[in-house]
Design a protein around this motif. Structure first.
Motif, short mmCIF file in Angstrom:
data_model
loop_
_atom_site.label_atom_id
_atom_site.label_comp_id
_atom_site.label_asym_id
_atom_site.label_seq_id
_atom_site.Cartn_x
_atom_site.Cartn_y
_atom_site.Cartn_z
N ASN A 84 51.12 65.95 -10.18
CA ASN A 84 50.66 64.58 -10.02
C ASN A 84 50.23 64.07 -11.39
O ASN A 84 49.07 64.12 -11.77
CB ASN A 84 49.49 64.52 -9.02
CG ASN A 84 49.23 63.11 -8.53
OD1 ASN A 84 49.52 62.14 -9.23
ND2 ASN A 84 48.68 63.00 -7.32
N ALA A 85 51.20 63.57 -12.15
CA ALA A 85 50.96 63.22 -13.54
C ALA A 85 50.04 62.01 -13.68
O ALA A 85 49.22 61.94 -14.61
CB ALA A 85 52.29 62.94 -14.24
N LYS A 86 50.15 61.05 -12.78
CA LYS A 86 49.35 59.83 -12.89
C LYS A 86 47.86 60.12 -12.73
O LYS A 86 47.04 59.67 -13.54
CB LYS A 86 49.81 58.81 -11.85
CG LYS A 86 49.09 57.48 -11.96
CD LYS A 86 49.63 56.49 -10.94
CE LYS A 86 48.89 55.15 -11.04
NZ LYS A 86 49.40 54.17 -10.05
N GLU A 87 47.51 60.86 -11.70
CA GLU A 87 46.10 61.18 -11.48
C GLU A 87 45.57 62.11 -12.57
O GLU A 87 44.40 62.02 -12.95
CB GLU A 87 45.91 61.81 -10.10
CG GLU A 87 46.18 60.86 -8.95
CD GLU A 87 45.77 61.45 -7.62
OE1 GLU A 87 45.04 62.46 -7.64
OE2 GLU A 87 46.17 60.92 -6.57
N VAL A 88 46.43 62.99 -13.07
CA VAL A 88 46.01 63.87 -14.17
C VAL A 88 45.66 63.05 -15.40
O VAL A 88 44.66 63.30 -16.08
CB VAL A 88 47.12 64.89 -14.49
CG1 VAL A 88 46.82 65.62 -15.79
CG2 VAL A 88 47.27 65.89 -13.35
N GLN A 89 46.46 62.04 -15.68
CA GLN A 89 46.19 61.19 -16.84
C GLN A 89 44.89 60.41 -16.67
O GLN A 89 44.10 60.28 -17.61
CB GLN A 89 47.37 60.23 -17.04
CG GLN A 89 47.26 59.37 -18.30
CD GLN A 89 48.46 58.49 -18.50
OE1 GLN A 89 49.37 58.46 -17.65
NE2 GLN A 89 48.50 57.76 -19.60
N GLU A 90 44.65 59.89 -15.46
CA GLU A 90 43.42 59.13 -15.21
C GLU A 90 42.18 60.02 -15.32
O GLU A 90 41.17 59.64 -15.94
CB GLU A 90 43.49 58.48 -13.83
CG GLU A 90 44.55 57.40 -13.72
CD GLU A 90 44.61 56.82 -12.32
OE1 GLU A 90 43.87 57.33 -11.44
OE2 GLU A 90 45.38 55.86 -12.09
N LEU A 91 42.24 61.21 -14.72
CA LEU A 91 41.10 62.11 -14.79
C LEU A 91 40.86 62.62 -16.21
O LEU A 91 39.72 62.79 -16.64
CB LEU A 91 41.31 63.30 -13.84
CG LEU A 91 41.12 63.02 -12.35
CD1 LEU A 91 41.42 64.27 -11.54
CD2 LEU A 91 39.70 62.55 -12.07
N THR A 92 41.94 62.85 -16.95
CA THR A 92 41.79 63.30 -18.33
C THR A 92 41.10 62.23 -19.17
O THR A 92 40.23 62.52 -19.99
CB THR A 92 43.16 63.64 -18.93
OG1 THR A 92 43.79 64.64 -18.12
CG2 THR A 92 43.01 64.17 -20.34
N ARG A 93 41.49 60.98 -18.95
CA ARG A 93 40.86 59.87 -19.67
C ARG A 93 39.39 59.75 -19.28
O ARG A 93 38.52 59.53 -20.15
CB ARG A 93 41.60 58.57 -19.35
CG ARG A 93 41.03 57.34 -20.04
CD ARG A 93 41.02 57.50 -21.53
NE ARG A 93 40.48 56.32 -22.19
CZ ARG A 93 40.18 56.25 -23.48
NH1 ARG A 93 40.35 57.32 -24.25
NH2 ARG A 93 39.70 55.14 -24.00
N THR A 94 39.09 59.90 -18.00
CA THR A 94 37.69 59.84 -17.55
C THR A 94 36.86 60.95 -18.17
O THR A 94 35.70 60.75 -18.57
CB THR A 94 37.63 59.93 -16.02
OG1 THR A 94 38.43 58.88 -15.45
CG2 THR A 94 36.20 59.79 -15.52
N LEU A 95 37.44 62.14 -18.26
CA LEU A 95 36.73 63.27 -18.87
C LEU A 95 36.48 63.03 -20.35
O LEU A 95 35.40 63.36 -20.86
CB LEU A 95 37.54 64.55 -18.66
CG LEU A 95 36.93 65.84 -19.23
CD1 LEU A 95 35.58 66.11 -18.59
CD2 LEU A 95 37.87 67.02 -19.00
N GLU A 96 37.44 62.45 -21.04
CA GLU A 96 37.25 62.16 -22.46
C GLU A 96 36.13 61.15 -22.67
O GLU A 96 35.30 61.30 -23.57
CB GLU A 96 38.56 61.64 -23.06
CG GLU A 96 39.67 62.69 -23.12
CD GLU A 96 40.97 62.11 -23.62
OE1 GLU A 96 41.03 60.86 -23.80
OE2 GLU A 96 41.93 62.88 -23.84
N ILE A 97 36.10 60.11 -21.83
CA ILE A 97 35.03 59.11 -21.94
C ILE A 97 33.66 59.75 -21.66
O ILE A 97 32.67 59.46 -22.33
CB ILE A 97 35.29 57.94 -20.97
CG1 ILE A 97 36.58 57.21 -21.38
CG2 ILE A 97 34.12 56.98 -20.93
CD1 ILE A 97 36.99 56.12 -20.41
#
Length: 290
Positions: free
Chosen positions: A13-26
Protein backbone atom coordinates in the motif's frame (compact mmCIF):
# COMPACT_ATOMS: atom_id res chain seq x y z
CA UNK A 1 3.87 4.19 13.69
CA UNK A 2 6.93 2.38 12.35
CA UNK A 3 5.11 -0.92 12.84
CA UNK A 4 2.18 0.36 10.79
CA UNK A 5 4.52 1.47 8.02
CA UNK A 6 6.22 -1.94 7.90
CA UNK A 7 2.83 -3.66 7.80
CA UNK A 8 1.62 -1.48 4.93
CA UNK A 9 4.84 -2.14 3.02
CA UNK A 10 4.13 -5.85 3.20
CA UNK A 11 0.64 -5.21 1.82
CA UNK A 12 2.05 -3.04 -1.00
CA UNK A 13 0.00 0.00 0.00
CA UNK A 14 2.34 2.69 -1.31
CA UNK A 15 -0.01 5.65 -0.83
CA UNK A 16 -0.63 5.08 2.87
CA UNK A 17 3.05 4.29 3.40
CA UNK A 18 3.97 7.65 1.91
CA UNK A 19 1.43 9.51 4.07
CA UNK A 20 2.52 7.79 7.29
CA UNK A 21 6.19 8.33 6.47
CA UNK A 22 5.55 12.03 5.98
CA UNK A 23 3.61 12.19 9.25
CA UNK A 24 6.47 10.47 11.07
CA UNK A 25 9.00 12.91 9.64
CA UNK A 26 6.91 15.89 10.78
CA UNK A 27 6.58 14.33 14.23
CA UNK A 28 10.35 13.87 14.52
CA UNK A 29 10.97 17.46 13.40
CA UNK A 30 8.57 18.80 16.03
CA UNK A 31 10.09 16.58 18.70
CA UNK A 32 13.61 17.83 17.95
CA UNK A 33 12.36 21.43 17.97
CA UNK A 34 10.75 20.97 21.39
CA UNK A 35 13.88 19.32 22.75
CA UNK A 36 15.95 22.24 21.51
CA UNK A 37 13.52 24.74 23.04
CA UNK A 38 13.63 22.90 26.36
CA UNK A 39 17.42 22.99 26.35
CA UNK A 40 17.40 26.74 25.67
CA UNK A 41 14.95 27.36 28.51
CA UNK A 42 16.98 25.26 30.94
CA UNK A 43 20.17 27.12 30.01
CA UNK A 44 18.34 30.43 30.39
CA UNK A 45 17.07 29.49 33.85
CA UNK A 46 20.64 28.99 35.00
CA UNK A 47 21.47 32.60 34.08
CA UNK A 48 18.21 34.28 35.10
CA UNK A 49 17.38 34.42 38.78
CA UNK A 50 13.98 33.16 40.01
CA UNK A 51 13.18 31.40 36.74
CA UNK A 52 11.76 27.89 37.03
CA UNK A 53 11.39 25.48 34.11
CA UNK A 54 8.88 22.67 34.57
CA UNK A 55 8.07 19.99 32.00
CA UNK A 56 4.62 18.38 31.90
CA UNK A 57 4.63 14.91 30.36
CA UNK A 58 1.38 13.08 29.54
CA UNK A 59 2.15 9.41 30.01
CA UNK A 60 0.32 6.40 28.65
CA UNK A 61 -1.37 3.81 30.83
CA UNK A 62 -2.56 1.06 28.51
CA UNK A 63 -4.74 -1.42 30.43
CA UNK A 64 -4.60 -4.13 27.75
CA UNK A 65 -1.35 -5.17 26.04
CA UNK A 66 -0.95 -4.60 22.30
CA UNK A 67 -3.75 -2.04 22.26
CA UNK A 68 -2.94 0.77 19.84
CA UNK A 69 -3.13 4.33 21.09
CA UNK A 70 -5.04 7.01 19.28
CA UNK A 71 -7.71 9.69 19.75
CA UNK A 72 -10.31 7.08 20.70
CA UNK A 73 -8.01 5.66 23.38
CA UNK A 74 -7.50 9.02 25.08
CA UNK A 75 -11.16 10.05 24.73
CA UNK A 76 -12.44 7.09 26.72
CA UNK A 77 -9.84 7.39 29.49
CA UNK A 78 -11.10 8.62 32.84
CA UNK A 79 -7.74 9.04 34.59
CA UNK A 80 -4.63 10.52 32.98
CA UNK A 81 -1.10 10.08 34.28
CA UNK A 82 0.73 13.39 34.16
CA UNK A 83 4.41 13.56 35.02
CA UNK A 84 5.76 16.88 36.35
CA UNK A 85 9.53 17.33 36.07
CA UNK A 86 11.60 20.18 37.47
CA UNK A 87 14.15 20.73 34.68
CA UNK A 88 15.90 23.67 36.32
CA UNK A 89 17.71 21.84 39.09
CA UNK A 90 17.94 18.06 39.24
CA UNK A 91 18.61 18.16 42.99
CA UNK A 92 15.91 20.69 43.83
CA UNK A 93 13.80 19.99 46.87
CA UNK A 94 10.23 18.90 46.22
CA UNK A 95 9.04 21.25 48.91
CA UNK A 96 10.03 24.34 46.91
CA UNK A 97 8.42 23.01 43.73
CA UNK A 98 5.03 22.22 45.24
CA UNK A 99 4.72 25.23 47.52
CA UNK A 100 4.98 27.77 44.72
CA UNK A 101 2.39 28.76 42.17
CA UNK A 102 3.12 28.51 38.47
CA UNK A 103 2.42 31.22 35.92
CA UNK A 104 1.50 29.82 32.50
CA UNK A 105 0.89 32.67 30.10
CA UNK A 106 -1.73 34.84 31.79
CA UNK A 107 -3.01 32.16 34.17
CA UNK A 108 -1.89 31.29 37.68
CA UNK A 109 -1.72 27.57 38.40
CA UNK A 110 -1.36 25.99 41.83
CA UNK A 111 0.49 22.67 41.95
CA UNK A 112 -0.76 20.26 44.58
CA UNK A 113 0.03 16.63 45.31
CA UNK A 114 -3.11 14.52 45.17
CA UNK A 115 -1.72 11.17 46.26
CA UNK A 116 1.11 8.67 45.86
CA UNK A 117 0.03 5.51 44.04
CA UNK A 118 2.40 2.63 44.85
CA UNK A 119 2.37 -1.09 45.32
CA UNK A 120 3.00 -2.51 48.79
CA UNK A 121 6.84 -2.72 48.74
CA UNK A 122 7.19 0.73 47.15
CA UNK A 123 4.72 2.25 49.60
CA UNK A 124 6.68 0.93 52.57
CA UNK A 125 9.91 2.15 50.99
CA UNK A 126 8.88 5.76 50.37
CA UNK A 127 7.28 6.04 53.82
CA UNK A 128 10.26 4.43 55.55
CA UNK A 129 8.14 1.93 57.47
CA UNK A 130 8.06 -1.82 58.02
CA UNK A 131 7.30 -3.96 55.01
CA UNK A 132 3.76 -5.08 54.30
CA UNK A 133 4.38 -8.70 55.35
CA UNK A 134 5.97 -7.91 58.71
CA UNK A 135 4.15 -8.07 62.03
CA UNK A 136 4.04 -4.26 62.29
CA UNK A 137 3.48 -3.64 58.60
CA UNK A 138 -0.17 -2.54 58.58
CA UNK A 139 -0.28 1.09 57.44
CA UNK A 140 -3.92 1.68 58.36
CA UNK A 141 -4.01 0.70 62.01
CA UNK A 142 -1.71 -0.22 64.89
CA UNK A 143 -2.54 -3.92 64.93
CA UNK A 144 0.34 -6.34 65.48
CA UNK A 145 0.15 -9.46 63.36
CA UNK A 146 0.70 -12.93 64.78
CA UNK A 147 2.46 -15.87 63.21
CA UNK A 148 0.54 -19.02 62.33
CA UNK A 149 2.49 -22.28 62.50
CA UNK A 150 -0.24 -23.97 60.46
CA UNK A 151 -0.14 -21.75 57.37
CA UNK A 152 3.35 -20.33 58.12
CA UNK A 153 2.13 -16.78 57.58
CA UNK A 154 1.26 -13.69 59.58
CA UNK A 155 -2.40 -13.01 60.24
CA UNK A 156 -4.50 -10.34 61.96
CA UNK A 157 -5.78 -11.60 65.34
CA UNK A 158 -8.69 -9.12 65.44
CA UNK A 159 -10.56 -6.74 63.17
CA UNK A 160 -10.90 -3.60 65.33
CA UNK A 161 -7.81 -1.62 66.29
CA UNK A 162 -6.68 1.99 66.73
CA UNK A 163 -6.14 3.78 63.42
CA UNK A 164 -2.90 5.48 62.51
CA UNK A 165 -2.94 9.26 62.10
CA UNK A 166 -0.76 11.76 60.29
CA UNK A 167 0.17 13.55 63.52
CA UNK A 168 1.33 10.40 65.30
CA UNK A 169 3.20 9.28 62.20
CA UNK A 170 5.12 12.55 62.01
CA UNK A 171 5.92 12.31 65.72
CA UNK A 172 7.24 8.77 65.13
CA UNK A 173 5.07 7.32 67.87
CA UNK A 174 4.72 3.90 66.26
CA UNK A 175 8.12 2.54 67.36
CA UNK A 176 8.86 -0.62 65.38
CA UNK A 177 6.62 0.49 62.50
CA UNK A 178 9.15 3.21 61.63
CA UNK A 179 12.38 2.10 59.98
CA UNK A 180 14.06 5.13 58.40
CA UNK A 181 13.31 8.81 57.97
CA UNK A 182 11.09 9.50 54.95
CA UNK A 183 11.72 12.59 52.77
CA UNK A 184 7.95 12.78 52.25
CA UNK A 185 7.70 14.24 55.74
CA UNK A 186 8.98 17.53 54.31
CA UNK A 187 5.93 17.84 52.05
CA UNK A 188 2.62 19.38 53.13
CA UNK A 189 0.71 16.11 52.78
CA UNK A 190 -1.18 13.69 54.97
CA UNK A 191 1.05 10.64 55.40
CA UNK A 192 -1.98 8.41 55.83
CA UNK A 193 -4.65 9.78 53.51
CA UNK A 194 -2.37 10.87 50.65
CA UNK A 195 -0.63 7.49 50.39
CA UNK A 196 -3.67 5.25 49.85
CA UNK A 197 -3.61 1.49 50.14
CA UNK A 198 -5.13 -0.14 47.10
CA UNK A 199 -2.58 -2.71 46.04
CA UNK A 200 -4.47 -5.02 43.74
CA UNK A 201 -1.39 -7.02 42.74
CA UNK A 202 -0.18 -8.12 46.17
CA UNK A 203 -3.59 -8.36 47.84
CA UNK A 204 -5.50 -10.34 45.21
CA UNK A 205 -3.24 -11.69 42.47
CA UNK A 206 -0.16 -12.62 44.50
CA UNK A 207 -2.17 -12.74 47.71
CA UNK A 208 -5.52 -14.50 47.92
CA UNK A 209 -5.42 -16.17 44.50
CA UNK A 210 -1.91 -17.55 44.93
CA UNK A 211 -2.65 -18.73 48.47
CA UNK A 212 -5.84 -20.45 47.34
CA UNK A 213 -4.22 -22.35 44.47
CA UNK A 214 -1.19 -23.38 46.52
CA UNK A 215 -3.43 -24.56 49.35
CA UNK A 216 -5.65 -26.60 47.03
CA UNK A 217 -2.64 -28.15 45.35
CA UNK A 218 -0.60 -28.89 48.50
CA UNK A 219 -3.33 -29.18 51.15
CA UNK A 220 -2.19 -26.15 53.17
CA UNK A 221 -5.63 -25.41 54.61
CA UNK A 222 -4.87 -27.73 57.52
CA UNK A 223 -7.41 -30.22 56.20
CA UNK A 224 -6.33 -32.66 53.51
CA UNK A 225 -9.93 -33.12 52.39
CA UNK A 226 -9.50 -29.84 50.50
CA UNK A 227 -6.36 -31.06 48.72
CA UNK A 228 -6.61 -31.82 45.03
CA UNK A 229 -5.70 -35.41 44.11
CA UNK A 230 -2.80 -35.86 41.73
CA UNK A 231 -5.23 -36.79 38.95
CA UNK A 232 -7.20 -33.54 39.36
CA UNK A 233 -4.01 -31.51 39.38
CA UNK A 234 -2.94 -33.16 36.14
CA UNK A 235 -6.34 -32.57 34.52
CA UNK A 236 -6.31 -28.90 35.49
CA UNK A 237 -2.78 -28.51 34.15
CA UNK A 238 -3.77 -30.08 30.83
CA UNK A 239 -6.77 -27.75 30.61
CA UNK A 240 -4.61 -24.69 31.26
CA UNK A 241 -1.97 -25.72 28.75
CA UNK A 242 -4.52 -26.47 26.02
CA UNK A 243 -6.46 -23.23 26.48
CA UNK A 244 -5.95 -20.71 23.69
CA UNK A 245 -6.05 -17.16 25.00
CA UNK A 246 -6.67 -14.05 22.87
CA UNK A 247 -3.71 -11.99 21.78
CA UNK A 248 -4.51 -9.32 24.40
CA UNK A 249 -3.20 -11.73 27.06
CA UNK A 250 0.55 -11.67 26.58
CA UNK A 251 1.28 -14.14 29.41
CA UNK A 252 0.09 -17.70 28.99
CA UNK A 253 -0.82 -19.60 32.15
CA UNK A 254 1.66 -22.35 33.01
CA UNK A 255 1.40 -25.66 34.88
CA UNK A 256 0.26 -25.92 38.49
CA UNK A 257 3.60 -27.50 39.40
CA UNK A 258 5.32 -24.14 38.94
CA UNK A 259 2.93 -21.87 40.84
CA UNK A 260 5.91 -20.34 42.63
CA UNK A 261 7.06 -18.90 39.29
CA UNK A 262 3.67 -17.53 38.18
CA UNK A 263 3.52 -13.79 37.66
CA UNK A 264 0.71 -11.71 39.09
CA UNK A 265 -0.92 -11.37 35.67
CA UNK A 266 -1.23 -15.15 35.39
CA UNK A 267 -3.07 -15.36 38.70
CA UNK A 268 -5.32 -12.53 37.52
CA UNK A 269 -6.08 -14.39 34.28
CA UNK A 270 -6.95 -17.51 36.25
CA UNK A 271 -9.14 -15.61 38.72
CA UNK A 272 -11.16 -13.68 36.15
CA UNK A 273 -11.35 -16.07 33.21
CA UNK A 274 -9.97 -19.60 33.54
CA UNK A 275 -10.88 -20.21 37.18
CA UNK A 276 -14.58 -19.73 36.49
CA UNK A 277 -14.50 -22.83 34.30
CA UNK A 278 -11.92 -24.90 36.17
CA UNK A 279 -13.06 -24.48 39.76
CA UNK A 280 -16.64 -25.37 38.90
CA UNK A 281 -15.61 -28.99 38.38
CA UNK A 282 -12.63 -29.38 40.71
CA UNK A 283 -13.38 -27.23 43.76
CA UNK A 284 -13.84 -29.33 46.93
CA UNK A 285 -17.20 -29.11 48.67
CA UNK A 286 -15.54 -27.71 51.83
CA UNK A 287 -14.58 -24.51 50.01
CA UNK A 288 -17.25 -24.37 47.32
CA UNK A 289 -18.45 -20.99 48.62
CA UNK A 290 -15.53 -19.47 46.68
Amino acid sequence: MKIKIDTLKQNYNAKEVQELTRTLEIHNIRAKAMQGLLKLEVDSSKRVENKLVILFDLQQAIPIPKLTTGPAFYCRKILYILGVHDCTNQSAEMTETFREELITGTQLKTVKIRSFICDSPARAFIKGVANFNSQNGCQKCTIVEQYSYVSHTNYYPRRICAKRTDYEFRQRLYDIHHKVYSPLLQLPIDMKQDVPIGDYLHLLDLGIMKRLLCALRDGNFGNYRTKWPARDTQDITEFLMNTKLPKEFHRKVRELDVLAFWKGLKFRTFMYYLGIVVLKHFLPSEVEHF
